[in-house]
Design a protein around this motif. Structure first.
Motif, PDB file in Angstrom:
ATOM      1  N   LEU A  31       1.395  -0.880  -0.135  1.00  0.00           N
ATOM      2  CA  LEU A  31       0.105   0.037  -0.048  1.00  0.00           C
ATOM      3  C   LEU A  31       0.986   1.306   0.122  1.00  0.00           C
ATOM      4  O   LEU A  31       0.528   2.269  -0.485  1.00  0.00           O
ATOM      5  N   SER A  32       1.606   0.549   0.939  1.00  0.00           N
ATOM      6  CA  SER A  32       3.162   2.309   0.442  1.00  0.00           C
ATOM      7  C   SER A  32       3.436   2.668  -0.248  1.00  0.00           C
ATOM      8  O   SER A  32       3.618   3.370  -1.054  1.00  0.00           O
ATOM      9  N   ALA A  33       3.606   1.097  -1.571  1.00  0.00           N
ATOM     10  CA  ALA A  33       4.551   1.249  -2.765  1.00  0.00           C
ATOM     11  C   ALA A  33       3.327   1.816  -3.292  1.00  0.00           C
ATOM     12  O   ALA A  33       3.699   3.051  -4.069  1.00  0.00           O
ATOM     13  N   LEU A  34       2.386   1.939  -3.256  1.00  0.00           N
ATOM     14  CA  LEU A  34       1.302   2.072  -4.501  1.00  0.00           C
ATOM     15  C   LEU A  34       0.843   3.761  -4.073  1.00  0.00           C
ATOM     16  O   LEU A  34       0.775   4.192  -4.868  1.00  0.00           O
ATOM     17  N   GLY A  35       1.197   4.264  -3.066  1.00  0.00           N
ATOM     18  CA  GLY A  35       0.810   5.388  -2.288  1.00  0.00           C
ATOM     19  C   GLY A  35       2.506   6.102  -3.641  1.00  0.00           C
ATOM     20  O   GLY A  35       2.230   7.377  -3.820  1.00  0.00           O
ATOM     21  N   ALA A  36       3.358   5.716  -3.767  1.00  0.00           N
ATOM     22  CA  ALA A  36       4.424   5.602  -4.298  1.00  0.00           C
ATOM     23  C   ALA A  36       4.304   5.700  -5.627  1.00  0.00           C
ATOM     24  O   ALA A  36       4.579   6.881  -6.492  1.00  0.00           O
ATOM     25  N   ALA A  37       3.927   4.951  -5.496  1.00  0.00           N
ATOM     26  CA  ALA A  37       3.239   5.152  -7.655  1.00  0.00           C
ATOM     27  C   ALA A  37       2.048   6.309  -7.850  1.00  0.00           C
ATOM     28  O   ALA A  37       2.585   6.685  -9.057  1.00  0.00           O
ATOM     29  N   LEU A  38       1.519   6.386  -7.593  1.00  0.00           N
ATOM     30  CA  LEU A  38       0.475   7.429  -7.387  1.00  0.00           C
ATOM     31  C   LEU A  38       0.657   9.167  -7.020  1.00  0.00           C
ATOM     32  O   LEU A  38       0.223   9.928  -7.914  1.00  0.00           O
ATOM     33  N   ASN A  39       2.070   8.897  -6.213  1.00  0.00           N
ATOM     34  CA  ASN A  39       2.833  10.003  -6.190  1.00  0.00           C
ATOM     35  C   ASN A  39       4.154  10.538  -7.319  1.00  0.00           C
ATOM     36  O   ASN A  39       3.222  11.916  -8.102  1.00  0.00           O
ATOM     37  N   VAL A  40       3.280   9.333  -8.722  1.00  0.00           N
ATOM     38  CA  VAL A  40       4.013   9.511  -9.889  1.00  0.00           C
ATOM     39  C   VAL A  40       2.967  10.323 -10.784  1.00  0.00           C
ATOM     40  O   VAL A  40       2.928  11.224 -11.803  1.00  0.00           O
ATOM     41  N   SER A  41       2.010   9.359 -10.795  1.00  0.00           N
ATOM     42  CA  SER A  41       0.599  10.110 -11.673  1.00  0.00           C
ATOM     43  C   SER A  41      -0.347   8.463 -11.513  1.00  0.00           C
ATOM     44  O   SER A  41      -0.422   7.500 -10.727  1.00  0.00           O
ATOM     45  N   PRO A  42      -1.891   8.717 -11.480  1.00  0.00           N
ATOM     46  CA  PRO A  42      -2.668   7.836 -11.399  1.00  0.00           C
ATOM     47  C   PRO A  42      -2.329   6.663 -12.361  1.00  0.00           C
ATOM     48  O   PRO A  42      -3.274   6.042 -11.657  1.00  0.00           O
ATOM     49  N   ASP A  43      -2.304   7.627 -13.161  1.00  0.00           N
ATOM     50  CA  ASP A  43      -1.607   5.907 -14.565  1.00  0.00           C
ATOM     51  C   ASP A  43      -1.035   4.906 -13.926  1.00  0.00           C
ATOM     52  O   ASP A  43      -1.180   3.932 -14.134  1.00  0.00           O
ATOM     53  N   ALA A  44       0.453   5.314 -13.109  1.00  0.00           N
ATOM     54  CA  ALA A  44       1.326   4.908 -12.871  1.00  0.00           C
ATOM     55  C   ALA A  44       0.285   3.703 -11.687  1.00  0.00           C
ATOM     56  O   ALA A  44       0.922   3.359 -11.487  1.00  0.00           O
ATOM     57  N   PHE A  45      -0.025   4.881 -11.578  1.00  0.00           N
ATOM     58  CA  PHE A  45      -0.778   3.952  -9.710  1.00  0.00           C
ATOM     59  C   PHE A  45      -1.932   2.793 -10.120  1.00  0.00           C
ATOM     60  O   PHE A  45      -1.911   1.539  -9.702  1.00  0.00           O
ATOM     61  N   LEU A  46      -2.253   2.723 -10.850  1.00  0.00           N
ATOM     62  CA  LEU A  46      -3.460   1.810 -11.833  1.00  0.00           C
ATOM     63  C   LEU A  46      -2.393   0.268 -12.022  1.00  0.00           C
ATOM     64  O   LEU A  46      -3.165  -0.083 -12.366  1.00  0.00           O
ATOM     65  N   GLU A  47      -1.632   1.047 -12.994  1.00  0.00           N
ATOM     66  CA  GLU A  47      -1.131  -0.140 -14.226  1.00  0.00           C
ATOM     67  C   GLU A  47      -0.030  -0.915 -12.833  1.00  0.00           C
ATOM     68  O   GLU A  47      -0.119  -2.282 -12.817  1.00  0.00           O
ATOM     69  N   TYR A  48       0.614  -0.412 -11.147  1.00  0.00           N
ATOM     70  CA  TYR A  48       1.095  -0.839 -10.819  1.00  0.00           C
ATOM     71  C   TYR A  48      -0.102  -1.889  -9.703  1.00  0.00           C
ATOM     72  O   TYR A  48       0.016  -2.649  -9.607  1.00  0.00           O
ATOM     73  N   LYS A  49      -1.014  -1.199 -10.106  1.00  0.00           N
ATOM     74  CA  LYS A  49      -1.970  -1.616  -9.090  1.00  0.00           C
ATOM     75  C   LYS A  49      -2.532  -3.135  -9.564  1.00  0.00           C
ATOM     76  O   LYS A  49      -2.474  -4.206  -9.044  1.00  0.00           O
ATOM     77  N   THR A  50      -2.467  -3.031 -11.132  1.00  0.00           N
ATOM     78  CA  THR A  50      -2.816  -4.318 -12.268  1.00  0.00           C
ATOM     79  C   THR A  50      -2.152  -5.019 -11.795  1.00  0.00           C
ATOM     80  O   THR A  50      -2.042  -6.305 -11.595  1.00  0.00           O
ATOM     81  N   ALA A  51      -0.291  -4.712 -12.088  1.00  0.00           N
ATOM     82  CA  ALA A  51       0.339  -5.063 -11.975  1.00  0.00           C
ATOM     83  C   ALA A  51       1.093  -6.404 -10.856  1.00  0.00           C
ATOM     84  O   ALA A  51       1.259  -7.652 -10.874  1.00  0.00           O
ATOM     85  N   LEU A  52       0.560  -5.483  -9.370  1.00  0.00           N
ATOM     86  CA  LEU A  52       0.824  -6.594  -8.221  1.00  0.00           C
ATOM     87  C   LEU A  52      -0.737  -8.241  -8.361  1.00  0.00           C
ATOM     88  O   LEU A  52       0.001  -8.576  -7.448  1.00  0.00           O
ATOM     89  N   TYR A  53      -1.784  -7.224  -9.075  1.00  0.00           N
ATOM     90  CA  TYR A  53      -1.773  -8.437  -8.697  1.00  0.00           C
ATOM     91  C   TYR A  53      -2.408  -9.246  -9.604  1.00  0.00           C
ATOM     92  O   TYR A  53      -3.447 -10.245 -10.056  1.00  0.00           O
ATOM     93  N   SER A  54      -1.501  -9.358 -10.691  1.00  0.00           N
ATOM     94  CA  SER A  54      -1.333 -10.413 -12.164  1.00  0.00           C
ATOM     95  C   SER A  54      -0.960 -11.468 -11.268  1.00  0.00           C
ATOM     96  O   SER A  54      -0.603 -11.349 -10.298  1.00  0.00           O
TER      97      SER A  54
END
Length: 271
Positions: free
Chosen positions: A151-174
């Motif tokens: 969740l902390s790492a997702l916060g770091a991705a969200l800090n980059v951009s909403p798209d990065a957050f969504l893509e990272y979340k998708t990757a984590l659940y892949s």
């Protein structure tokens, strides 16, 4: 032998015996002092070790310290108290789909692998926005730190951009990266960064990597988790719209197929 010599010899013998006893007494006293000294040092060392051990046991963990933090560093692209409101999508979209997930949750992984692409397309089309609420309860039930760390790492991705957050979340659940629920792989920063390398916006992103390794958003993650705990939601994944829980037809569970999801979301959008 004369009586005189005999007496003198006896006196000399007694004197030698006295001297020897005094010498032995001094040696015994010195030995006792050494033993006592060593014992005291050992006792102090043990006491010090016990004291240090107790201090370490009573010392809050990094995550406990993060939960108690007063100054919260929230990622960009957030709002609300401590930045725990995460809404992604077209501002013109009238409806908002609330999505409650725990990064270690295997059912969440199944939902994302099956329905996630449909949700992403709907958001891109402006059909509705997403309000993401992250949970960390699996760390408590199965022990570990992976939910919090992801969740902390997702916060770091969200800090980059909403798209990065969504893509990272998708990757984590892949299927490629999501571990078994009992395998706490997400607790390792190195693993989270390996997963991030599959996202263009995060691959080689030094600022993102530093935020993950430094735990920049650890306190934010704990506040987000607290938001989930206060929501009344009992499990993940949970989907809500207009305060109503979306379920598969004839079930109390979240829709886990595209068909069931489309039926549930179309009904919610009309409601």
């Amino acid at each position: 032998m004369s009586k005189r010599n005999s007496q003198a010899n006896k006196s000399a013998a007694r004197e030698r015996l006295r001297v020897e006893r005094e010498r032995q007494a001094k040696k015994d006293k010195a030995r006792k002092q050494i033993v006592v000294g060593v014992s005291v040092v050992a006792a102090l060392a043990i006491a010090g070790g016990v004291s240090y051990g107790v201090m370490q046991l009573n010392k809050p963990s990094a995550w406990e310290a993060a939960a108690d933090a007063k100054n919260i560093t929230a990622p960009k692209n957030t709002s609300g108290d401590d930045g725990t409101t995460v809404v992604i999508g077209e501002s013109s979209a009238k409806k908002t789909l609330e999505l409650y997930e725990d990064s270690r949750c295997p059912i969440c992984a199944t939902f994302e692998q099956t329905v996630g692409e449909t949700v992403a397309k709907d958001v891109d089309a402006g059909k509705y926005k997403i309000k993401y609420v992250g949970a960390t309860f699996i760390d408590n039930s199965d022990s570990g730190e992976g939910s919090k760390n992801a969740l902390s790492a997702l916060g770091a991705a969200l800090n980059v951009s909403p798209d990065a957050f969504l893509e990272y979340k998708t990757a984590l659940y892949s299927a490629k990266y999501h571990p078994e629920e009992t395998n706490d792989k997400f607790a390792k920063d190195s693993y989270l960064l390996d997963v991030a390398d599959s996202v263009d916006a995060l691959k080689g992103n030094k600022a993102f990597q530093k935020d993950v390794e430094d735990g920049t958003y650890d306190a934010w993650a704990m506040k987000m988790s607290e938001t989930f705990d206060k929501s009344g939601v009992q499990g993940t994944p949970t989907l809500k719209m207009d305060g109503k829980t979306l379920t598969a037809e004839g079930s109390e569970n979240a829709p886990m197929t595209v068909a069931d999801f489309n039926t549930a979301i179309d009904k919610a959008l009309k409601g």
